[in-house]
Design an enzyme around this catalytic site. Structure first.
Site, PDB file in Angstrom:
ATOM      1  N   MET A  47       3.108  -7.111  -9.638  1.00 28.35           N
ATOM      2  CA  MET A  47       1.986  -7.473 -10.503  1.00 28.35           C
ATOM      3  C   MET A  47       2.477  -7.374 -11.950  1.00 28.35           C
ATOM      4  SD  MET A  47      -0.988  -5.509  -8.361  1.00 28.35           S
ATOM      5  CE  MET A  47       0.196  -4.414  -7.571  1.00 28.35           C
ATOM      6  N   SER A  81      -0.057   1.414   0.853  1.00 24.45           N
ATOM      7  CA  SER A  81       0.308   1.233  -0.555  1.00 24.45           C
ATOM      8  C   SER A  81       0.552   2.611  -1.176  1.00 24.45           C
ATOM      9  CB  SER A  81      -0.829   0.557  -1.315  1.00 24.45           C
ATOM     10  OG  SER A  81      -0.694   0.822  -2.702  1.00 24.45           O
ATOM     11  N   HIS A 123       4.303  -0.513   1.141  1.00 23.26           N
ATOM     12  CA  HIS A 123       3.842  -1.479   0.122  1.00 23.26           C
ATOM     13  C   HIS A 123       3.996  -0.854  -1.257  1.00 23.26           C
ATOM     14  CE1 HIS A 123       1.456  -4.954  -1.248  1.00 23.26           C
ATOM     15  NE2 HIS A 123       0.802  -4.117  -2.027  1.00 23.26           N
ATOM     16  N   ASP A 141       3.348  -1.146  -5.089  1.00 24.41           N
ATOM     17  CA  ASP A 141       2.528  -1.834  -6.089  1.00 24.41           C
ATOM     18  C   ASP A 141       3.138  -1.659  -7.476  1.00 24.41           C
ATOM     19  OD1 ASP A 141      -0.446  -1.178  -4.284  1.00 24.41           O
ATOM     20  OD2 ASP A 141       0.419  -3.122  -4.770  1.00 24.41           O
ATOM     21  N   HIS A 169       5.208  -5.706  -4.245  1.00 23.93           N
ATOM     22  CA  HIS A 169       4.129  -6.564  -4.763  1.00 23.93           C
ATOM     23  C   HIS A 169       4.212  -6.511  -6.278  1.00 23.93           C
ATOM     24  CE1 HIS A 169      -0.559  -7.021  -5.236  1.00 23.93           C
ATOM     25  NE2 HIS A 169       0.095  -8.044  -5.730  1.00 23.93           N
ATOM     26  N   ASP A 201      -4.996  -7.306   0.794  1.00 26.68           N
ATOM     27  CA  ASP A 201      -4.673  -6.148  -0.024  1.00 26.68           C
ATOM     28  C   ASP A 201      -5.807  -5.813  -0.978  1.00 26.68           C
ATOM     29  OD1 ASP A 201      -1.921  -5.611  -2.416  1.00 26.68           O
ATOM     30  OD2 ASP A 201      -3.503  -4.306  -1.673  1.00 26.68           O
ATOM     31  N   MET A 215      -5.423 -11.275  -2.304  1.00 22.81           N
ATOM     32  CA  MET A 215      -5.965 -10.105  -2.985  1.00 22.81           C
ATOM     33  C   MET A 215      -7.461 -10.032  -2.727  1.00 22.81           C
ATOM     34  SD  MET A 215      -3.525  -8.473  -4.246  1.00 22.81           S
ATOM     35  CE  MET A 215      -4.508  -7.236  -5.093  1.00 22.81           C
ATOM     36  N   MET A 235       3.324  -2.461 -11.223  1.00 16.74           N
ATOM     37  CA  MET A 235       2.381  -2.959 -12.231  1.00 16.74           C
ATOM     38  C   MET A 235       2.987  -2.742 -13.623  1.00 16.74           C
ATOM     39  SD  MET A 235      -1.205  -1.473 -10.766  1.00 16.74           S
ATOM     40  CE  MET A 235      -1.646  -1.670  -9.045  1.00 16.74           C
TER      41      MET A 235
HETATM   42  C1  DX5 Z   1      -4.281  -3.208  -6.211  1.00 14.65           C
HETATM   43  C2  DX5 Z   1      -3.105  -3.038  -5.261  1.00 14.65           C
HETATM   44  C3  DX5 Z   1      -3.526  -2.648  -3.878  1.00 14.65           C
HETATM   45  C4  DX5 Z   1      -4.227  -1.316  -3.861  1.00 14.65           C
HETATM   46  C5  DX5 Z   1      -4.765  -1.027  -2.502  1.00 14.65           C
HETATM   47  O1  DX5 Z   1      -3.854  -3.858  -7.374  1.00 14.65           O
HETATM   48  O2  DX5 Z   1      -2.400  -4.254  -5.170  1.00 14.65           O
HETATM   49  O3  DX5 Z   1      -2.377  -2.570  -3.031  1.00 14.65           O
HETATM   50  O4  DX5 Z   1      -3.317  -0.307  -4.224  1.00 14.65           O
HETATM   51  O5  DX5 Z   1      -5.438   0.185  -2.601  1.00 14.65           O
HETATM   52  P1  DX5 Z   1      -6.823   0.388  -1.813  1.00 14.65           P
HETATM   53  O6  DX5 Z   1      -6.458   0.194  -0.366  1.00 14.65           O
HETATM   54  O7  DX5 Z   1      -7.220   1.783  -2.151  1.00 14.65           O
HETATM   55  O8  DX5 Z   1      -7.758  -0.663  -2.330  1.00 14.65           O
HETATM   56 ZN    ZN Z   2      -0.624  -4.410  -3.562  1.00 19.07          ZN
END
Ligand code: DX5
Ligand code: ZN
Length: 219
Positions: free
Chosen positions: A69, A9, A34, A36, A67, A174, A138, A38
């Site tokens: 979010m 990620s 990956h 993320d 991903h 994840d 998750m 947000m």
């Molecule tokens: C959290 C993300 C994850 C996170 C994983 O909302 O979706 O992908 O970045 O990071 P670690 O592996 O540090 O928990």
């Molecule tokens: Zn993620």
């Protein structure tokens, strides 16, 4: 046994030299990248969107695993496809017409995934197995890297494995995944492991390569 894939990620990468970090994890053995995304509403954090993804697309040929979010993924799908992502995972919590959303993602030429937060059930996914390429469990409450793995996720991964049995659906986990947890989640049925802080610690090629290899453990 499905091949175990490691998806670093980039939330845990150094955003000040993101292109360098993406190149390094690509060369260090990442299977997917990956992303993320947000929006500061669905989760209490704001990261990056299509312009950043477009700018790092040329750095790596590895599949870009987005991903989302975000509260309104249906409105944004075309933008992420145009930015060059290969897979789009939306959250079950914000897609009341999930069948239509997954169909649209595939129509746009991407693999389609759904993500469930720790408190969200799998109910209804049994009707969508033919529309799904990935189910993302998750194992933290989304929004931040570096959190601890929520142990109830192991049973949830087992439930997903039973749910998808026989279908070509990747089971992704994840959040809080590290080399201690990796054998547990793989044993439970996950075949795609997302990790941020467990991979990006050390901030150089050698440590990225070691960290990725240590997650791809053999049972
Ligand atoms: C959290 C993300 C994850 C996170 C994983 O909302 O979706 O992908 O970045 O990071 P670690 O592996 O540090 O928990
Ligand atoms: Zn993620």
């Amino acid at each position: 046994m499905k091949e175990i894939l490691i998806a670093p990620s980039i939330l845990s990468a150094d955003f000040g030299s993101l292109a360098d970090d993406v190149k390094l994890i690509d060369e260090a053995g990442a299977d997917w990248i990956h992303l993320d995304v947000m929006d500061g509403h669905f989760v209490p954090n704001l990261t990056f969107g299509p312009p950043i993804i477009k700018s790092i697309r040329k750095i790596s040929k590895k599949p870009f695993d987005a991903h989302l979010m975000v509260t309104n993924p249906d409105d944004l799908l075309e933008e992420y496809v145009a930015a060059g992502v290969d897979m789009i995972t939306v959250h079950k919590e914000v897609t009341p017409h999930l069948d239509r959303t997954l169909t649209r993602i595939r129509e746009l030429g991407c693999k389609a995934g759904v993500s469930v937060n720790p408190g969200t059930s799998l109910s209804g996914l049994e009707f969508l197995l033919e529309k799904l390429d990935l189910i993302l469990v998750m194992s933290v409450n989304p929004g931040f890297g570096g959190q601890s793995f929520i142990n109830s996720s192991l049973d949830k991964i087992k439930n997903v494995r039973e749910l998808v049995s026989g279908n070509p659906i990747n089971i992704q986990v994840d959040g809080g995944v590290n080399n201690t947890i990796a054998p547990e989640v793989i044993k439970a049925g996950a075949n795609v492991l997302v990790a941020g802080s467990a991979i990006f610690s050390g901030a150089d090629f050698k440590s990225y390569k070691q960290n990725i290899a240590s997650l791809r453990c053999k049972l």
